[in-house]
Design a protein around this motif. Structure first.
Motif: not given
Length: 252
Positions: A48-77
């Motif tokens: 319940h933290a907001g948009k960026r929390s939600f987006n992060l978890e959506v992309v995590r779900a997608l990468k697991h569905m696609l069999g990717l183990e690459t970690p998600i990294r945070e960078v400046l925009y």
């Protein structure tokens, strides 16, 4: 949820690794909406933290569905956009899909849709339109963001570009910036992070832009990879898991 993602993965999984190198997965401006999971070392969204929390978890779900183990990294925009422009195997989210950017990247989504406004302290109550905002001392935006591009295109000469939204709202508090830009759905978190009461803030009624956020991929990424990501996203939405993630991670 893990079982549901596994079942979806059976529907969309393809030899994606053979079609692309080590796809870098990048995001930005997570702030307090994410944390490092001590068990896995992965970036995870907070409930319940907001948009960026939600987006992060959506992309995590997608990468697991696609069999990717690459970690998600945070960078400046700005660094994420630079990586996209350099043309490596890069995916960066959340990026607004605009007509000006359409041909620059490849797109998967939309992750969400929103409306963005200019916000100022209550001393700016006389400001009723974007035209009024042309006369203020400084409008703070994130450097190289869609808002930056839109205001520049409209001929605004009072735009101050900074690295993060946090800096912009801190400057709103100190008076270094007269206005700062935010989506209507995430402004509460930005104000709270800068210790600005919601009651102290005025929103200019005319929106800066109505937009949709996507995962942007560099032009180098194979079209078959883009197709698989979009198929995975469509499956996530169609299964109801997208809504489950929204209910758990978006603002409630």
């Amino acid at each position: 949820m893990r079982l549901s993602i596994f079942i979806l993965a059976l529907l969309v999984l393809a030899p994606i690794r053979a079609m692309a190198g080590e796809l870098a997965l990048l995001t930005h401006d997570l702030g307090v909406q994410a944390h490092i999971d001590p068990a896995s070392g992965e970036l995870r969204g907070r409930d319940h933290a907001g948009k960026r929390s939600f987006n992060l978890e959506v992309v995590r779900a997608l990468k697991h569905m696609l069999g990717l183990e690459t970690p998600i990294r945070e960078v400046l925009y700005a660094d994420g956009i630079r990586r996209l422009d350099e043309g490596g195997d890069v995916a960066f989210f959340n990026v607004y899909r605009t007509p000006q950017r359409e041909h620059l990247y490849k797109w998967v989504g939309p992750l969400q849709r929103e409306v963005d406004y200019l916000y100022g302290l209550n001393g700016t109550l006389s400001l009723k339109s974007l035209e009024d905002a042309r006369g203020v001392a400084a409008i703070c935006v994130v450097s190289d963001s869609m808002h930056h591009a839109v205001l520049n295109k409209k001929g605004f000469t009072n735009v101050r570009a900074e690295a993060t939204y946090a800096i912009c709202f801190d400057q709103l508090k100190t008076g270094e910036a007269t206005l700062a830009v935010s989506s209507d759905e995430t402004v509460a978190q930005k104000l709270a992070a800068s210790n600005i009461p919601i009651s102290a803030v005025h929103r200019i009624p005319e929106p800066v832009v109505e937009s949709a956020g996507y995962i942007a991929f560099s032009k180098r990424v194979d079209d078959k990879v883009i197709q698989r990501w979009q198929e995975a996203f469509n499956a996530l939405v169609g299964s109801g898991l997208y809504q489950d993630l929204y209910d758990r991670y978006y603002i409630r």
